[in-house]
Scaffold this motif. Structure first.
Motif, short mmCIF file in Angstrom:
data_model
loop_
_atom_site.label_atom_id
_atom_site.label_comp_id
_atom_site.label_asym_id
_atom_site.label_seq_id
_atom_site.Cartn_x
_atom_site.Cartn_y
_atom_site.Cartn_z
N PHE A 58 1.40 -1.08 0.01
CA PHE A 58 0.19 0.19 -0.22
C PHE A 58 0.81 1.48 0.15
CE2 PHE A 58 -2.81 3.37 1.81
CZ PHE A 58 -3.85 3.13 1.29
N GLU A 59 1.85 1.32 0.96
CA GLU A 59 2.38 2.65 0.76
C GLU A 59 3.48 3.28 -0.77
OE1 GLU A 59 5.05 1.50 4.66
OE2 GLU A 59 4.03 2.38 5.49
N ARG A 60 3.67 1.72 -1.04
CA ARG A 60 4.79 1.68 -2.02
C ARG A 60 3.76 2.79 -3.47
NH1 ARG A 60 7.17 -2.47 -0.86
NH2 ARG A 60 5.25 -4.52 -2.73
N ASN A 61 2.54 2.57 -2.90
CA ASN A 61 1.14 3.26 -4.62
C ASN A 61 0.43 4.56 -3.74
OD1 ASN A 61 1.39 0.38 -6.40
ND2 ASN A 61 0.29 -0.30 -4.99
N ARG A 62 1.30 5.25 -2.68
CA ARG A 62 0.95 6.48 -1.95
C ARG A 62 1.40 7.88 -2.96
NH1 ARG A 62 2.17 7.96 2.91
NH2 ARG A 62 0.67 9.38 3.09
N PRO A 63 0.18 8.27 -3.40
CA PRO A 63 0.86 9.38 -4.01
C PRO A 63 2.20 10.50 -3.76
CG PRO A 63 -1.25 9.93 -3.95
CD PRO A 63 -0.92 8.15 -3.17
N GLY A 64 2.95 11.02 -4.04
CA GLY A 64 3.77 11.15 -3.73
C GLY A 64 4.14 12.79 -3.01
N TRP A 65 2.58 13.21 -3.25
CA TRP A 65 2.66 14.78 -3.01
C TRP A 65 1.68 15.12 -1.66
CZ3 TRP A 65 -2.50 14.94 -2.47
CH2 TRP A 65 -3.41 13.91 -3.46
N LEU A 66 1.62 13.75 -0.88
CA LEU A 66 0.88 13.46 0.10
C LEU A 66 2.33 14.04 1.20
CD1 LEU A 66 -1.03 10.48 0.27
CD2 LEU A 66 -1.93 12.61 1.15
N PRO A 67 1.71 14.93 2.48
CA PRO A 67 2.77 15.30 3.31
C PRO A 67 3.11 15.07 4.16
CG PRO A 67 0.28 15.85 3.48
CD PRO A 67 0.33 15.31 3.09
N ASN A 68 5.03 15.32 4.19
CA ASN A 68 5.26 14.90 4.81
C ASN A 68 5.86 15.81 6.11
OD1 ASN A 68 8.25 14.06 6.23
ND2 ASN A 68 8.50 13.11 3.89
N THR A 69 6.31 15.22 7.47
CA THR A 69 5.91 16.33 8.78
C THR A 69 7.44 16.10 8.58
OG1 THR A 69 6.33 14.25 10.15
CG2 THR A 69 4.31 14.99 9.84
N GLU A 70 8.88 16.08 8.22
CA GLU A 70 9.51 16.36 8.34
C GLU A 70 10.32 15.97 9.55
OE1 GLU A 70 10.29 20.71 6.87
OE2 GLU A 70 9.40 19.68 5.23
N PRO A 71 10.55 14.61 9.80
CA PRO A 71 11.02 14.34 10.97
C PRO A 71 12.53 14.16 11.10
CG PRO A 71 11.12 12.77 9.40
CD PRO A 71 10.21 13.39 8.51
N VAL A 72 12.41 14.18 12.45
CA VAL A 72 13.86 14.64 12.80
C VAL A 72 14.87 13.49 12.96
CG1 VAL A 72 13.48 17.06 14.39
CG2 VAL A 72 13.76 14.86 15.45
N PRO A 73 15.87 14.18 12.72
CA PRO A 73 17.10 13.03 13.39
C PRO A 73 17.09 11.87 14.67
CG PRO A 73 18.49 15.03 12.25
CD PRO A 73 17.11 15.01 12.45
N VAL A 74 17.20 10.43 14.45
CA VAL A 74 17.21 10.03 16.26
C VAL A 74 18.09 10.63 16.25
CG1 VAL A 74 17.02 7.96 17.56
CG2 VAL A 74 15.79 8.41 15.76
N SER A 75 18.76 10.76 18.02
CA SER A 75 19.36 11.76 19.21
C SER A 75 19.92 10.17 19.42
CB SER A 75 19.28 12.92 19.44
OG SER A 75 17.66 12.53 20.53
#
Lengths: 200, 467
Positions: free
Chosen positions: A183-200
């Protein structure tokens, strides 16, 4: 989750409709970061009243709550279910449950047994006339039994199966990890990304 | 086959159809976190040794518990402080973007998501908070979940769910001046009751809904849960697209055109059938206030406190008697004669810039009545900054109101902003439950316009009463 097949315990009549989750446990009790010890917040405002049912013997040691319609409305706080279970309740009987409360109960192993309001009224009378009466809730037969009172209850079939088997939802879902990845491979690319932070 | 908006969004997110009694597995596009319902879920992940599957679809903010004064100081209550610090540690450990107290994007989770452009039409949005229904204003399927489900989404980015039933709430006509989205939703809840929406997604439609701004639509969808519904939705249209364009996380360039093309398909098809339908005439609506202890116990402001004796249903009658006793009200008292001690303007229901503007317009040139305190709590730091840029804070301060930092505040009284026992509020929030705003506190739910007019007169009032 512990499997649930049948439970017998003292029935507690709570003659109130629309018992919202702020009544079950007020927000000030939600500050803990652990998953236990919420029994002190259960019905906190009402427990100040010595006439409140849980302040009276033999109801104090009750484990089957019999409440009015629309139990568990309002906030999504699962703390409401934790508070009931930490106190010792294993079953809540009502003619109508709020959706999120019902869902949360099923995840934790608290049985939300839906009965006809006329049966709830009969049970209230029985528990009030003969305090301390034990109620048996049998999930294998979907019945509520107390002395010569017997009534059916309904519960979502899938939840019932999970409760009877004591199955963990997440483990069940992870059996379908391949479907999720597809399912994840087929999600549209324009859907929002929350810009996660690198794991400290 | 003709489908409703909710059915279209559902189908687009089914990872796997359930067979027999088994639920569908639904993919979640956005998971919002806050400090209160997440710590036990993070702990569950740790104990099971599971990773957070999609930190890039997860975002956190501090809102329920945070103080709205002196936010540069450590939180005074050690238990609250621990909860906030736990969220910070969890977000750092699992790589989740967090907007902490003091951050320019901090605020109530349901105000933050939309203003960042993270909430978009056709998405599935969840949060461990029942007012997640707010995001349905964009044509998203958005609903509140418990902590076990929060952990489930963290681990799998999905939820096992049975499809919801659908209910159309059609509001046709034109709202009169002074009648707001809040009055619409309070009237809807009074009509269908606090359990009327159980098991349903509500789709609000009709000319009066189409005429609402995005922020007003969020107010309507926000309180869907107060009618017992899991979610509320409004089909996206030009108003939605205009709101989203240019927001930080909205698509841009060619992606924007692709997205809008898809979003335009998110409407209930001609001929699609709902499981239930309710109609309201917007022209009949007037400012609405609650008199009792659940959001369905509301009436037009021009009415009087109802007489429980006149209620036929026994459960409803007993509930009304208990409510009047708790609220300290006598049947027959005109609602306009009810005095308040406190006015609260804020919350995920009515803490956005348009709400603040509307209240400021009423307050301009007036003073908050003697003996009444008014708290103005913006829904987010961005709303606060915008209000200050427009000079609204000066209007509130000149009127004698308190101008606070962003958070949930007195909506649920988890931080120090609480009513004292017996105190009475006119509140733009969403719940008038016993003790919701502080033990023994009494709450009347109102619109921002009614809140401001009530602050000036000291009794429940509408702006028309100030003339």
């Amino acid at each position: 989750m512990e499997a649930f097949t049948t439970h017998t315990g003292v029935g507690v009549p709570l003659r109130r409709s629309n018992v919202d989750t702020d009544q079950i446990i007020p927000a000030v009790y939600l500050k803990r970061v652990t998953r236990s010890g919420f029994e002190d917040g259960l019905f906190a405002a009402w427990r100040g009243d010595e006439q409140f049912v849980l302040n009276r013997e033999p109801f104090r040691a009750g484990s089957v709550l019999v409440a009015g319609p629309d139990f568990g409305t309002g906030s999504s706080r699962e703390h409401a279910v934790w508070a009931l279970m930490d106190y010792g309740f294993r079953v809540v009987i009502s003619s109508r449950f709020a959706d999120i409360f019902r869902g949360n109960s099923g995840k934790q192993g608290l049985v939300a047994a839906q009965c006809e309001q006329s049966d709830v009224e009969l049970l209230w009378k029985l528990l009030e006339n003969e305090p301390g009466t034990e109620v048996t809730v049998d999930l294998t037969r979907n019945t509520v039994v107390a002395k010569d009172f017997t009534a059916p209850f309904t519960i979502d079939e899938y939840t019932r199966w999970r409760l009877l088997e004591g199955l963990d939802d997440i483990a069940l879902t992870l059996r379908h990890a391949d479907d999720i990845a597809t399912f994840e491979r087929n999600r549209p690319g324009w859907l929002p990304n929350t810009e996660p932070v690198p794991v400290s | 086959m003709s489908r409703t908006l909710a059915e279209k969004v559902w189908e687009a997110h089914v990872v796997r159809h359930g067979t027999g009694a088994e639920p569908d597995l639904l993919y979640i596009d956005l998971h919002l976190l806050h400090e209160v319902t997440s710590p036990q879920a993070f702990d569950g992940l740790r104990q099971a040794g599971r990773p957070l599957r999609r930190p890039d679809l997860t975002i956190a903010t501090e809102d329920h518990n945070v103080p709205t004064v002196d936010i540069e100081l450590p939180i005074a209550d050690p238990v609250s402080r621990t909860q906030v610090e736990t969220l910070r540690k969890n977000c750092a450990d699992f790589g989740v973007r967090l907007h902490p107290m003091g951050d320019a994007e901090q605020g109530i989770v349901h105000v933050v998501g939309p203003q960042l452009g993270l909430t978009q039409p056709g998405m599935t949005v969840v949060c461990g908070d029942s007012h997640t229904s707010t995001h349905g204003a964009f044509g998203a399927l958005a609903f509140g979940i418990g902590t076990s489900e929060v952990e489930h989404v963290m681990a799998t980015q999905t939820l096992p769910l049975k499809p919801f039933k659908t209910m159309a709430i059609t509001v046709d006509g034109t709202l009169r001046p002074g009648v707001t989205a809040k009055d619409v939703i309070l009237a809807v809840i009074a009509r269908i009751g606090t359990g009327g929406g159980q098991g349903y997604v509500l789709e609000y439609r009709g000319s009066a809904i189409e005429a609402l701004s995005m922020e007003a639509r969020m107010t309507v969808c926000n309180m869907s849960i107060e009618a017992g519904a899991r979610a509320g939705m409004i089909a996206p249209d030009q108003t939605t697209f205009d709101y989203l364009r240019g927001r930080p996380h909205a698509p841009s360039g060619a992606d924007w055109d692709t997205a809008v093309e898809y979003w335009k398909s998110l409407r209930t098809d001609e001929g699609a059938e709902f499981d239930a339908e309710v109609h309201l005439d917007a022209d009949d609506l007037t400012p609405f206030v609650t008199w009792g202890t659940n959001p369905g116990q509301g009436l037009p402001l021009s009415a009087s406190v109802p007489d429980p004796e006149a209620i036929v249903d026994e459960n409803e009658r007993v509930a009304a008697e208990k409510a009047l006793s708790y609220m300290g009200l006598t049947a027959g008292t005109p609602l306009r004669d009810i005095h308040v001690d406190t006015v609260f303007l804020g919350s995920c229901t009515n803490g956005r810039i348009e709400d603040l503007r509307a209240a400021a317009d009423v307050l301009r040139g007036h003073r908050v009545a003697e003996g009444v305190r008014m708290l103005v709590v913006p829904g987010s730091m961005r709303v606060r900054a915008q209000a200050e840029a427009e000079g609204l804070h000066e209007v509130f301060l000149a009127a004698g109101a308190e101008w606070r930092q962003a958070g949930c505040s007195m909506c649920l009284g988890m931080n120090p902003d609480q009513l004292k026992p017996g105190e009475r509020s006119a509140s733009t929030s969403n719940r008038n439950f016993e003790g919701r705003q502080g033990k023994g506190g009494r709450t009347h739910l109102v619109s921002p316009l009614v809140a401001a007019a009530t602050a000036v007169r000291g009794t429940l009032s509408s702006p028309a009463d100030l003339v």
